[in-house]
Design an enzyme around this catalytic site. Sequence first.
Site, PDB file in Angstrom:
ATOM      1  N   ARG A 128       0.831  -1.334  -0.014  1.00  0.00           N
ATOM      2  CA  ARG A 128      -0.029  -0.132  -0.061  1.00  0.00           C
ATOM      3  C   ARG A 128       0.911   1.224   0.089  1.00  0.00           C
ATOM      4  O   ARG A 128       0.604   2.058  -0.763  1.00  0.00           O
ATOM      5  CB  ARG A 128      -0.852   0.118   1.093  1.00  0.00           C
ATOM      6  CG  ARG A 128      -2.026  -1.014   1.081  1.00  0.00           C
ATOM      7  CD  ARG A 128      -2.904  -1.028   2.304  1.00  0.00           C
ATOM      8  NE  ARG A 128      -3.958  -1.991   2.132  1.00  0.00           N
ATOM      9  CZ  ARG A 128      -5.129  -2.266   3.222  1.00  0.00           C
ATOM     10  NH1 ARG A 128      -5.177  -1.227   4.231  1.00  0.00           N
ATOM     11  NH2 ARG A 128      -5.805  -2.832   3.122  1.00  0.00           N
ATOM     12  N   ASP A 200      -3.839   3.805   5.257  1.00  0.00           N
ATOM     13  CA  ASP A 200      -2.852   3.461   3.987  1.00  0.00           C
ATOM     14  C   ASP A 200      -3.616   3.144   2.676  1.00  0.00           C
ATOM     15  O   ASP A 200      -2.815   2.915   1.776  1.00  0.00           O
ATOM     16  CB  ASP A 200      -1.926   2.586   4.441  1.00  0.00           C
ATOM     17  CG  ASP A 200      -2.317   1.230   4.974  1.00  0.00           C
ATOM     18  OD1 ASP A 200      -3.743   1.081   4.859  1.00  0.00           O
ATOM     19  OD2 ASP A 200      -1.768   0.337   5.493  1.00  0.00           O
ATOM     20  N   ASP A 201      -4.920   3.319   2.859  1.00  0.00           N
ATOM     21  CA  ASP A 201      -5.667   2.924   1.396  1.00  0.00           C
ATOM     22  C   ASP A 201      -6.526   4.221   0.906  1.00  0.00           C
ATOM     23  O   ASP A 201      -7.411   4.181   0.062  1.00  0.00           O
ATOM     24  CB  ASP A 201      -6.660   1.848   1.517  1.00  0.00           C
ATOM     25  CG  ASP A 201      -7.627   2.052   2.550  1.00  0.00           C
ATOM     26  OD1 ASP A 201      -7.295   2.905   3.304  1.00  0.00           O
ATOM     27  OD2 ASP A 201      -8.375   1.235   2.754  1.00  0.00           O
ATOM     28  N   ASP A 289     -11.171   5.710  15.966  1.00  0.00           N
ATOM     29  CA  ASP A 289     -12.186   6.649  15.500  1.00  0.00           C
ATOM     30  C   ASP A 289     -13.185   6.998  16.181  1.00  0.00           C
ATOM     31  O   ASP A 289     -13.858   7.969  16.433  1.00  0.00           O
ATOM     32  CB  ASP A 289     -12.280   6.418  13.853  1.00  0.00           C
ATOM     33  CG  ASP A 289     -13.019   4.951  13.879  1.00  0.00           C
ATOM     34  OD1 ASP A 289     -13.275   4.163  14.543  1.00  0.00           O
ATOM     35  OD2 ASP A 289     -13.422   4.623  12.590  1.00  0.00           O
ATOM     36  N   HIS A 313     -13.564   2.997   1.638  1.00  0.00           N
ATOM     37  CA  HIS A 313     -13.976   1.950   0.804  1.00  0.00           C
ATOM     38  C   HIS A 313     -15.278   1.192   1.389  1.00  0.00           C
ATOM     39  O   HIS A 313     -15.815   0.369   0.653  1.00  0.00           O
ATOM     40  CB  HIS A 313     -13.007   0.754   0.836  1.00  0.00           C
ATOM     41  CG  HIS A 313     -12.683   0.261   2.278  1.00  0.00           C
ATOM     42  ND1 HIS A 313     -11.851   0.807   3.434  1.00  0.00           N
ATOM     43  CD2 HIS A 313     -13.453  -0.675   2.876  1.00  0.00           C
ATOM     44  CE1 HIS A 313     -11.965   0.226   4.387  1.00  0.00           C
ATOM     45  NE2 HIS A 313     -12.820  -0.903   4.186  1.00  0.00           N
TER      46      HIS A 313
END
Length: 378
Positions: A128, A200-201, A289, A313
């Site tokens: 990634r 990291d995406d 989060d 995503h």
Amino acid sequence: MLQRCGRRLLLALVGALLACLLVLTADPPPTPMPAERGRRALRSLAGSSGGAPASGSRAAVDPGVLTREVHSLSEYFSLLTRARRDADPPPGVASRQGDGHPRPPAEVLSPRDVFIAVKTTRKFHRARLDLLFETWISRHKEMTFIFTDGEDEALAKLTGNVVLTNCSSAHSRQALSCKMAVEYDRFIESGKKWFCHVDDDNYVNLRALLRLLASYPHTQDVYIGKPSLDRPIQATERISEHKVRPVHFWFATGGAGFCISRGLALKMGPWASGGHFMSTAERIRLPDDCTIGYIVEALLGVPLIRSGLFHSHLENLQQVPTTELHEQVTLSYGMFENKRNAVHIKGPFSVEADPSRFRSVHCHLYPDTPWCPRSAIF
């Protein structure tokens, strides 16, 4: 008869003369002094019968002003000017909007004012991070900090901003909260104006990010991102060893990225600095989060500004219009409903060569990139 009429006329004249004398000698009604005129004017601005000013009135006067003694007309105008100034926002600062879209700039912002934290793990450094360094990080290395759980010489050669968190590599709420705690502390130490967390995406469009953040003063309480739920999350807050209570709040999903102003981050200190973030996360037993949302919304009472410019995503990325890609702050890729999930863009690369579509997006935003085909059609 003539004598009688003459006497009546004489009496009428004498009566009229006496009435005139009484009017002339009587005290005239007092002329309102400037102070009284000022008080009346202020009362009229505040509304009839001392009522509250109409909602949204820009000339609304602080009730405290009405109780002050006005000694001169100049003081009245001074108070009125001050009241109007206090009712208006500072120059260049617009009232907060809830849609999370850019507004007129509130302050000048440069890349060095923003701290971007990228959370990753050792096993994804090649899969990634290499893609991110090839695309968006390549232009913004100085403001991007990589938070990981394992040493990597190859990564260290790409950037000097690698932070070893000493956290577990497991994808557990404890490990995630451990990394977020390190991110928070490093941001506070940096002295920068804005903290932005991404995974990291994520692809970060810095131009759109700066445009959005510049809409809000960094000294105010700003928490902006995109929730993954359509309602506040319900949690159980542990007050003591044997006592709990329900709590609900909105939170911005870390998979889409979120940003926090320095003004708000400093207020989070009692629950986030040092080892406090980990203990706060244990109070609700939810991931990092969610813990951010708990601190900001439930404990500090600051509402999340929901923005449709952040993407994870967990949503259908095919629905992001190609014509609006340049406006989006973050993008992502992955799987959605068991199907490949990425933004739809033609670009110079095939889906097989660019499954995340990050390379195509990058060439769309930065066509001057050396490895981007010059004849690319989007």
